[in-house]
Write a protein that holds these residues in place. Structure first.
Motif, PDB file in Angstrom:
ATOM      1  N   ARG A   1       0.862  -1.133  -0.030  1.00 27.43           N
ATOM      2  CA  ARG A   1      -0.391  -0.053   0.103  1.00 27.43           C
ATOM      3  C   ARG A   1       0.748   1.674  -0.126  1.00 27.43           C
ATOM      4  O   ARG A   1       2.364   1.722   0.291  1.00 27.43           O
ATOM      5  CB  ARG A   1      -0.754   0.491   1.078  1.00 27.43           C
ATOM      6  N   HIS A   2      -0.016   2.358  -0.447  1.00 22.25           N
ATOM      7  CA  HIS A   2       0.557   4.129  -0.630  1.00 22.25           C
ATOM      8  C   HIS A   2       1.597   4.030   1.134  1.00 22.25           C
ATOM      9  O   HIS A   2       2.677   4.318   1.502  1.00 22.25           O
ATOM     10  CB  HIS A   2      -0.074   4.896  -0.744  1.00 22.25           C
ATOM     11  N   GLU A   3       1.246   3.413   2.513  1.00 23.11           N
ATOM     12  CA  GLU A   3       2.103   3.635   3.496  1.00 23.11           C
ATOM     13  C   GLU A   3       3.333   3.104   3.860  1.00 23.11           C
ATOM     14  O   GLU A   3       4.293   3.512   4.013  1.00 23.11           O
ATOM     15  CB  GLU A   3       0.872   3.000   4.571  1.00 23.11           C
TER      16      GLU A   3
ATOM     17  N   PHE B   1      -0.815  -1.530  -4.483  1.00 23.42           N
ATOM     18  CA  PHE B   1      -2.312  -0.369  -3.707  1.00 23.42           C
ATOM     19  C   PHE B   1      -1.461   1.146  -3.768  1.00 23.42           C
ATOM     20  O   PHE B   1      -1.263   1.641  -2.277  1.00 23.42           O
ATOM     21  CB  PHE B   1      -2.651  -0.797  -2.737  1.00 23.42           C
ATOM     22  N   LEU B   2      -0.851   0.907  -4.573  1.00 21.56           N
ATOM     23  CA  LEU B   2       0.941   2.602  -4.661  1.00 21.56           C
ATOM     24  C   LEU B   2      -0.424   4.055  -4.706  1.00 21.56           C
ATOM     25  O   LEU B   2      -0.212   4.967  -3.375  1.00 21.56           O
ATOM     26  CB  LEU B   2       1.366   2.490  -5.731  1.00 21.56           C
TER      27      LEU B   2
ATOM     28  N   GLY C   1      -3.053   1.722  -9.624  1.00 23.22           N
ATOM     29  CA  GLY C   1      -4.038   3.151  -9.292  1.00 23.22           C
ATOM     30  C   GLY C   1      -3.694   4.478  -8.700  1.00 23.22           C
ATOM     31  O   GLY C   1      -4.527   5.040  -8.074  1.00 23.22           O
ATOM     32  N   ILE C   2      -3.315   4.783  -9.513  1.00 26.14           N
ATOM     33  CA  ILE C   2      -2.398   6.011  -9.798  1.00 26.14           C
ATOM     34  C   ILE C   2      -3.908   6.791 -11.173  1.00 26.14           C
ATOM     35  O   ILE C   2      -4.536   6.466 -11.826  1.00 26.14           O
ATOM     36  CB  ILE C   2      -1.639   6.215 -10.273  1.00 26.14           C
ATOM     37  N   GLY C   3      -3.728   8.390 -11.439  1.00 24.34           N
ATOM     38  CA  GLY C   3      -4.956   8.809 -12.308  1.00 24.34           C
ATOM     39  C   GLY C   3      -4.011  10.187 -13.120  1.00 24.34           C
ATOM     40  O   GLY C   3      -2.868   9.679 -12.779  1.00 24.34           O
TER      41      GLY C   3
ATOM     42  N   LYS D   1      -6.354   4.713 -14.836  1.00 20.87           N
ATOM     43  CA  LYS D   1      -6.672   5.454 -15.325  1.00 20.87           C
ATOM     44  C   LYS D   1      -5.586   7.164 -14.847  1.00 20.87           C
ATOM     45  O   LYS D   1      -6.658   8.131 -14.244  1.00 20.87           O
ATOM     46  CB  LYS D   1      -7.991   5.449 -14.204  1.00 20.87           C
ATOM     47  N   ILE D   2      -5.006   7.116 -15.789  1.00 22.33           N
ATOM     48  CA  ILE D   2      -4.549   8.341 -16.117  1.00 22.33           C
ATOM     49  C   ILE D   2      -5.376   9.264 -17.408  1.00 22.33           C
ATOM     50  O   ILE D   2      -4.895  10.710 -17.043  1.00 22.33           O
ATOM     51  CB  ILE D   2      -3.129   8.092 -16.437  1.00 22.33           C
TER      52      ILE D   2
END
Length: 370
Positions: free
Chosen positions: A155-157, A182-183, A210-212, A238-239
């Motif tokens: 995860r991002h944490e 899940f970054l 998971g980045i936009g 989903k950029i």
């Protein structure tokens, strides 16, 4: 095979194996218990350089036992535990029951992988504390060149801790794969800060993290500072149109990057001003028409349609092969009428071409974007 040997059987197994260099026990249904017993036996194999335990049922605890039991100054250079995971009775992949490794295991594992070059833990599901434990092991991997952590539930944490450790000591890293974790945007910030501190990184894979568009812009901003980087893959994110334009604009100027993969990025508008603007921009980019940027067929078709609807504004985009757009090819085709790159852009020096070939040998795969 479940590895449970008596003391006598263990001695017989190890007899004459002190010179063993390569061990392949992939796809053998080995669990954590088997890995623990195997680790004890491998402690006597002082010449072992390559171990393949992929496609078993080894979890993080089994991995830590393997590291802890290695002899001091182990010559191990290649450790593959990809597509391993502890499984429950229903066959679903689950993290190990223990949320963290014992302190003594962590201490024993440190500095045992000093000359390790490749570590593949793809699909090994990691809880938060286990990522921190992994970081303590990675601190000793000063010569690591390939780190593959696909589908590890990072995860991002935890990405922040991982990025800090890699920046501090893994300066020999040439390939980094963090796909299917899940970054998200926060994790991408940590990775963005890390990348300029990896001076020889050549291959970066960040698919499905998971980045936009903000994450795409973060990556775009650091690419000019990564002048050894030749392959970048950010597919299945989903950029959107703005993220695509930002990355392509950056790659257009970074002539050392020979491939940017944008497979199945979304959402791509089918009409409207944003698509026409993207079509017009891509149509004038040498990196798009020369296949340095590889995109999914859906995007190729959308660009072609928008170019046709623009009444010539996307004429250069129309040079993208219509055959590839309709037949399932992997990316944008070469310009039919040349669409040559402006002088000083889109050209590759011999040094960059050599690095590109090396990147392909390092395991860069051509994806099917159909």
């Amino acid at each position: 095979c479940q590895i449970f040997f008596s003391k006598t059987e263990e001695q017989n197994f190890l007899s004459g194996r002190s010179s063993l260099q390569h061990l392949d026990l992939s796809d053998n249904n080995i669990s954590n218990g088997g890995a623990q017993n195997l680790a004890r036996m491998l402690a006597s194999c002082g010449s072992l350089t390559r171990v393949d335990l992929s496609h078993n049922k080894i979890g993080f605890v089994g991995f830590m036992h393997l590291c802890a039991e290695l002899p001091e100054s182990s010559p191990l250079k290649h450790l593959d535990l990809s597509w391993n995971a502890a499984v429950d009775g229903f066959g679903w992949n689950t993290p190990d029951a223990s949320s963290s490794s014992p302190t003594d295991l962590r201490l024993q594992a440190q500095d045992k992988l000093q000359i390790l070059k490749l570590l593949d833990l793809s699909s090994l599901l990691l809880c938060g504390q286990q990522v921190n434990t992994l970081c303590s092991v990675l601190r000793g991997c000063k010569r690591l060149t390939h780190l593959l952590l696909t589908s590890c539930s990072i995860r991002h944490e935890e990405a922040s801790c991982l990025a800090q450790v890699l920046a501090e000591g893994c300066h020999a890293l040439e390939q980094l794969d963090l796909s299917s974790n899940f970054l998200e945007e926060k994790g991408m910030q940590s990775i963005g800060n890390l990348l300029p501190q990896l001076p020889v990184l050549r291959v970066l894979k960040l698919c499905n993290i998971g980045i936009g568009q903000e994450g795409a812009k973060t990556l775009s901003a650091v690419l000019p500072r990564c002048q050894e980087l030749t392959h970048v893959d950010v597919g299945w994110n989903k950029i959107g149109a703005e993220g695509i334009e930002s990355l392509v604009r950056s790659v257009e100027n970074c002539t050392w990057i020979v491939k940017l993969s944008l497979a199945s990025v979304s959402p791509i508008p089918r009409n409207g001003a944003s698509l026409k603007r993207l079509a017009e921009y891509l149509g004038g980019c040498s990196c798009f028409t020369s296949q340095r940027v590889r995109v999914s067929n859906g995007l190729v078709r959308a660009v072609l349609e928008a170019g046709a609807g623009a009444g010539g504004g996307g004429s250069k985009a129309s040079a993208v092969s219509a055959k590839e757009a309709g037949s399932g090819g992997a990316g944008a085709g070469a310009g039919a009428g040349g669409g040559g790159a402006p002088e000083g852009k889109g050209t590759q020096t011999k040094e960059h071409e050599d690095r590109a070939g090396a990147g392909a040998e390092a395991g860069v795969e051509e994806e099917d974007d159909s």
